[in-house]
Design a protein around this motif. Structure first.
Motif, PDB file in Angstrom:
ATOM      1  N   TYR A 302      50.289  40.276  57.609  1.00  0.00           N
ATOM      2  CA  TYR A 302      50.815  41.351  58.458  1.00  0.00           C
ATOM      3  C   TYR A 302      51.844  42.204  57.714  1.00  0.00           C
ATOM      4  N   LYS A 303      52.565  41.636  56.761  1.00  0.00           N
ATOM      5  CA  LYS A 303      53.494  42.452  55.970  1.00  0.00           C
ATOM      6  C   LYS A 303      52.738  43.391  55.032  1.00  0.00           C
ATOM      7  N   ALA A 304      51.608  42.934  54.509  1.00  0.00           N
ATOM      8  CA  ALA A 304      50.786  43.805  53.675  1.00  0.00           C
ATOM      9  C   ALA A 304      50.260  44.990  54.480  1.00  0.00           C
ATOM     10  N   GLN A 305      49.905  44.744  55.735  1.00  0.00           N
ATOM     11  CA  GLN A 305      49.436  45.823  56.596  1.00  0.00           C
ATOM     12  C   GLN A 305      50.551  46.813  56.901  1.00  0.00           C
ATOM     13  N   TRP A 306      51.767  46.306  57.052  1.00  0.00           N
ATOM     14  CA  TRP A 306      52.915  47.177  57.319  1.00  0.00           C
ATOM     15  C   TRP A 306      53.205  48.105  56.148  1.00  0.00           C
ATOM     16  N   TYR A 307      53.266  47.528  54.955  1.00  0.00           N
ATOM     17  CA  TYR A 307      53.798  48.250  53.798  1.00  0.00           C
ATOM     18  C   TYR A 307      52.719  48.807  52.864  1.00  0.00           C
ATOM     19  N   GLY A 308      51.479  48.841  53.308  1.00  0.00           N
ATOM     20  CA  GLY A 308      50.440  49.453  52.510  1.00  0.00           C
ATOM     21  C   GLY A 308      50.008  48.626  51.318  1.00  0.00           C
ATOM     22  N   ARG A 309      50.093  47.314  51.409  1.00  0.00           N
ATOM     23  CA  ARG A 309      49.637  46.422  50.341  1.00  0.00           C
ATOM     24  C   ARG A 309      48.243  45.892  50.691  1.00  0.00           C
ATOM     25  N   GLU A 310      47.640  45.171  49.761  1.00  0.00           N
ATOM     26  CA  GLU A 310      46.299  44.633  49.963  1.00  0.00           C
ATOM     27  C   GLU A 310      46.282  43.150  49.637  1.00  0.00           C
ATOM     28  N   VAL A 311      45.730  42.352  50.542  1.00  0.00           N
ATOM     29  CA  VAL A 311      45.581  40.908  50.347  1.00  0.00           C
ATOM     30  C   VAL A 311      44.098  40.597  50.248  1.00  0.00           C
ATOM     31  N   LEU A 312      43.694  40.026  49.117  1.00  0.00           N
ATOM     32  CA  LEU A 312      42.301  39.650  48.880  1.00  0.00           C
ATOM     33  C   LEU A 312      42.161  38.142  49.030  1.00  0.00           C
ATOM     34  N   ILE A 313      41.174  37.701  49.791  1.00  0.00           N
ATOM     35  CA  ILE A 313      40.956  36.288  50.043  1.00  0.00           C
ATOM     36  C   ILE A 313      39.794  35.795  49.184  1.00  0.00           C
ATOM     37  N   VAL A 314      40.043  34.750  48.425  1.00  0.00           N
ATOM     38  CA  VAL A 314      39.041  34.168  47.530  1.00  0.00           C
ATOM     39  C   VAL A 314      38.342  33.023  48.246  1.00  0.00           C
ATOM     40  N   ASP A 315      37.051  32.890  48.025  1.00  0.00           N
ATOM     41  CA  ASP A 315      36.245  31.840  48.634  1.00  0.00           C
ATOM     42  C   ASP A 315      36.836  30.461  48.332  1.00  0.00           C
ATOM     43  N   ARG A 316      36.900  29.619  49.366  1.00  0.00           N
ATOM     44  CA  ARG A 316      37.504  28.287  49.197  1.00  0.00           C
ATOM     45  C   ARG A 316      36.699  27.389  48.255  1.00  0.00           C
ATOM     46  N   TRP A 317      35.418  27.722  48.032  1.00  0.00           N
ATOM     47  CA  TRP A 317      34.595  26.892  47.153  1.00  0.00           C
ATOM     48  C   TRP A 317      34.640  27.357  45.702  1.00  0.00           C
ATOM     49  N   ALA A 318      35.369  28.403  45.420  1.00  0.00           N
ATOM     50  CA  ALA A 318      35.498  28.846  44.030  1.00  0.00           C
ATOM     51  C   ALA A 318      36.268  27.795  43.227  1.00  0.00           C
ATOM     52  N   PRO A 319      35.831  27.456  42.009  1.00  0.00           N
ATOM     53  CA  PRO A 319      36.477  26.380  41.215  1.00  0.00           C
ATOM     54  C   PRO A 319      37.758  26.847  40.556  1.00  0.00           C
ATOM     55  N   THR A 320      38.772  27.131  41.349  1.00  0.00           N
ATOM     56  CA  THR A 320      40.010  27.676  40.791  1.00  0.00           C
ATOM     57  C   THR A 320      40.806  26.646  40.004  1.00  0.00           C
ATOM     58  N   SER A 321      40.778  25.385  40.412  1.00  0.00           N
ATOM     59  CA  SER A 321      41.561  24.350  39.725  1.00  0.00           C
ATOM     60  C   SER A 321      40.822  23.754  38.540  1.00  0.00           C
ATOM     61  N   LYS A 322      39.500  23.721  38.611  1.00  0.00           N
ATOM     62  CA  LYS A 322      38.717  23.041  37.582  1.00  0.00           C
ATOM     63  C   LYS A 322      38.272  23.947  36.444  1.00  0.00           C
ATOM     64  N   ALA A 323      38.427  25.264  36.593  1.00  0.00           N
ATOM     65  CA  ALA A 323      37.940  26.203  35.583  1.00  0.00           C
ATOM     66  C   ALA A 323      39.042  26.577  34.609  1.00  0.00           C
ATOM     67  N   CYS A 324      38.676  26.744  33.352  1.00  0.00           N
ATOM     68  CA  CYS A 324      39.600  27.231  32.326  1.00  0.00           C
ATOM     69  C   CYS A 324      39.710  28.740  32.464  1.00  0.00           C
ATOM     70  N   SER A 325      40.931  29.243  32.602  1.00  0.00           N
ATOM     71  CA  SER A 325      41.130  30.676  32.797  1.00  0.00           C
ATOM     72  C   SER A 325      40.913  31.472  31.524  1.00  0.00           C
ATOM     73  N   GLU A 326      40.823  30.803  30.352  1.00  0.00           N
ATOM     74  CA  GLU A 326      40.618  31.493  29.086  1.00  0.00           C
ATOM     75  C   GLU A 326      39.139  31.675  28.766  1.00  0.00           C
ATOM     76  N   CYS A 327      38.374  30.564  28.790  1.00  0.00           N
ATOM     77  CA  CYS A 327      36.970  30.644  28.377  1.00  0.00           C
ATOM     78  C   CYS A 327      35.990  30.438  29.530  1.00  0.00           C
ATOM     79  N   GLY A 328      36.441  29.924  30.684  1.00  0.00           N
ATOM     80  CA  GLY A 328      35.561  29.769  31.830  1.00  0.00           C
ATOM     81  C   GLY A 328      34.911  28.414  31.971  1.00  0.00           C
ATOM     82  N   THR A 329      35.204  27.466  31.109  1.00  0.00           N
ATOM     83  CA  THR A 329      34.615  26.131  31.210  1.00  0.00           C
ATOM     84  C   THR A 329      35.099  25.437  32.484  1.00  0.00           C
ATOM     85  N   ILE A 330      34.160  24.780  33.195  1.00  0.00           N
ATOM     86  CA  ILE A 330      34.499  24.096  34.442  1.00  0.00           C
ATOM     87  C   ILE A 330      34.441  22.590  34.238  1.00  0.00           C
TER      88      ILE A 330
END
Length: 385
Positions: A302-330
């Motif tokens: 709701y604060k993003a809606q007030w102040y003209g910001r944008e909140v993007l929601i990422v799918d809960r099944w995306a491997p955010t913890s298991k993936a390497c942010s440099e090369c992409g290995t899971i």
């Protein structure tokens, strides 16, 4: 942007106002229970659906015959309570809530007053800090912030800790924050409530944990008090005050974190976590509840809606913890006890939480959350030796 903004102030009533509020709370509670019973009987016996207009006519007749004592309270508060019940039934039929329940005097109490907009300046003035309500007179409020606009309704409530509050909503114009070009990914957790892709960690205050001993002693004393006694009632308020202090501290911390993120970043990427599922974990449920993760997301949205910001929601099944942010290995598995790890492909050393926040940013900005384009940012899963 013009929007409705709510304000809530602590209210310190005089003894006379306390007595009148007790009458107001009791009468509106009676009206709610009477209306709920009347609605239920009418539907079960005759298949008839009543609304607040039908019940308002019946309530007027009830005041003239059996319940003349209802005139001791403000009549407008009764009408507002009938409207509240209409709203509760709308939510029930829409599948958002359960069937409305009867109210008791042991719950939080509230009553809503409608301000006459023709003479509102006589009863409300934010600059001179004056608020007058029917049958209560001038209220002593703790004006902790400035109000923009003039409210149409004022809700006076009493929480289980015995504190009184006055709440109001005003239509105000909120200016958008200055534009920036950066985006941030936010990972949330128990050890650190907020972790950003830039390396910021908020820590975890653990308010329930630090008040556990005091709360445990207060609840133990409560269990030994005789039910229905005055000492039990006083001890219940002591327990409620501890819970209120914990909730207020947590809410203040979350407001600080959400405001910081909204002020500094025009685009914020969040992971769609299954909070209800996390609370089913018997080992982590208490810690998860103490963090207030859903409340953090609600504030940011709701604060993003007030102040003209944008909140993007990422799918809960995306491997955010298991993936390497440099090369992409899971990785095939990543237990919670693993806080740091080294990627077997690119030999990059990762902090678990910061790496997850970077992946949240990558998934959120790659396209729609959960699409093949977003999932294509990582490689095929492989085992780690």
């Amino acid at each position: 942007m013009v929007t409705q903004r709510a304000y809530k102030f602590r209210f310190y009533p005089t003894p006379t106002q306390k007595r009148q509020l007790t009458i107001e709370f009791g009468h509106t509670r009676f009206v709610w229970n009477w209306a709920l019973e009347t609605r239920t009987k009418a539907y079960k016996e005759h298949g008839e659906s009543l609304n607040n207009l039908n019940l308002s006519r019946q309530l007027t007749e009830l005041k003239k015959t059996e319940c003349s004592w209802l005139s001791e309270a403000t009549a407008g508060c009764h009408i507002q309570k009938l409207r509240d019940q209409d709203t509760a039934f709308k939510h029930f039929f829409a599948g958002r809530t359960k069937y409305p329940r009867f109210k008791t005097r042991h719950q939080a109490q509230s009553v809503r007053y409608q301000l006459d907009q023709r003479h509102v300046e006589k009863n409300f003035n934010a600059k001179s800090q004056r608020l007058k309500l029917p049958k209560l007179g001038a209220l002593k409020l703790k004006w902790s912030r400035r109000i923009g606009g003039i409210p149409k309704m004022v809700t006076v409530s009493k929480d289980p800790a015995g504190r009184y509050f006055a709440s109001m909503a005003c239509e105000v114009e909120i200016a958008a924050l200055p534009t920036r070009k950066n985006a941030v990914g936010v990972d949330v957790g128990i050890k650190e409530v907020v972790i950003t892709s830039e390396g910021y960690k908020s820590g975890a205050p653990k308010y329930t944990y630090h008040s556990a001993r005091q709360l445990r002693m207060a609840q133990r004393r409560l269990s030994k008090k005789k039910k229905g006694s005055n000492r039990r009632r006083k001890q219940q308020q002591r327990v409620a005050r501890i819970h209120a202090r914990i909730a207020d501290s947590r809410r203040d911390f979350l407001h600080q974190q959400s405001s910081k993120l909204i002020n500094e970043n025009p685009v914020i990427c969040l992971e769609d976590l299954n909070i209800k599922g996390m609370l089913r974990n018997s080992r982590l449920s208490k810690a998860v509840a103490d963090c207030g993760l859903y409340e953090l997301r609600r504030q940011m949205e709701y604060k993003a809606q007030w102040y003209g910001r944008e909140v993007l929601i990422v799918d809960r099944w995306a491997p955010t913890s298991k993936a390497c942010s440099e090369c992409g290995t899971i990785h095939e598995s990543m237990p919670l006890k693993v806080r740091e790890w080294v990627c077997p492909d690119c030999t990059t050393r990762h902090d678990r939480d910061i790496n997850a926040a970077i992946n949240v940013l990558n998934f959120g900005t790659a396209g729609s959350a959960g699409t093949d384009k977003a999932r294509g940012a990582v490689k095929t899963p492989r085992a780690v030796a």
